[in-house]
Scaffold this motif. Structure first.
Motif, PDB file in Angstrom:
ATOM      1  N   ALA A   1       0.888  -1.163   0.000  1.00 63.29           N
ATOM      2  CA  ALA A   1       0.000   0.000   0.000  1.00 63.29           C
ATOM      3  C   ALA A   1       0.918   1.202   0.000  1.00 63.29           C
ATOM      4  O   ALA A   1       1.950   1.219   0.686  1.00 63.29           O
ATOM      5  CB  ALA A   1      -0.888   0.003   1.238  1.00 63.29           C
TER       6      ALA A   1
ATOM      7  N   ASP B   1       1.222   5.713  -0.279  1.00 63.09           N
ATOM      8  CA  ASP B   1       0.583   7.013  -0.122  1.00 63.09           C
ATOM      9  C   ASP B   1       1.590   8.062  -0.573  1.00 63.09           C
ATOM     10  O   ASP B   1       2.647   8.201   0.049  1.00 63.09           O
ATOM     11  CB  ASP B   1       0.178   7.239   1.332  1.00 63.09           C
TER      12      ASP B   1
ATOM     13  N   TYR C   1       2.582   0.076   3.803  1.00 58.26           N
ATOM     14  CA  TYR C   1       2.213  -1.255   4.286  1.00 58.26           C
ATOM     15  C   TYR C   1       2.804  -2.272   3.330  1.00 58.26           C
ATOM     16  O   TYR C   1       2.719  -2.101   2.116  1.00 58.26           O
ATOM     17  CB  TYR C   1       0.684  -1.387   4.311  1.00 58.26           C
TER      18      TYR C   1
ATOM     19  N   ILE D   1      -4.382  -6.680   1.713  1.00 58.55           N
ATOM     20  CA  ILE D   1      -4.075  -5.359   2.273  1.00 58.55           C
ATOM     21  C   ILE D   1      -5.333  -4.911   3.016  1.00 58.55           C
ATOM     22  O   ILE D   1      -6.418  -4.894   2.417  1.00 58.55           O
ATOM     23  CB  ILE D   1      -3.740  -4.344   1.165  1.00 58.55           C
TER      24      ILE D   1
ATOM     25  N   ALA E   1      -8.452  -2.765   1.500  1.00 59.34           N
ATOM     26  CA  ALA E   1      -8.371  -2.733   0.028  1.00 59.34           C
ATOM     27  C   ALA E   1      -9.494  -3.527  -0.596  1.00 59.34           C
ATOM     28  O   ALA E   1     -10.091  -4.368  -0.039  1.00 59.34           O
ATOM     29  CB  ALA E   1      -7.035  -3.302  -0.434  1.00 59.34           C
TER      30      ALA E   1
END
Length: 68
Positions: free
Chosen positions: A49, A51, A57, A65, A68
């Motif tokens: 994951a 950002d 992550y 995840i 998700a």
């Protein structure tokens, strides 16, 4: 997103991955500790994951995840 483990430091619990296009991304202790893992090996497939281009992550490709 999926990637392949490039390196992992067991002491710092951080490392790097190759994306499928060859791009290398680093991940820190916080991203590793967010998941359920205790260790990674070079060449393992992982789910990520992110950002803003930062890995937040990381877990094995067989694990979902969260959210998700």
């Amino acid at each position: 997103m999926q990637a392949t483990v490039r390196s992992f430091d067991e002491v710092t619990r951080s490392g790097s991955v190759f994306l499928d296009d060859g791009t290398v991304l680093e991940f820190g202790t916080r991203a590793f500790d967010a998941g359920p893992l205790r260790l990674l090996r070079t060449g393992q497939r992982v789910n990520l994951a992110t950002d803003g281009g930062e890995i937040t992550y990381i877990t094995l490709s067989t694990f979902p995840i969260p959210g998700a």
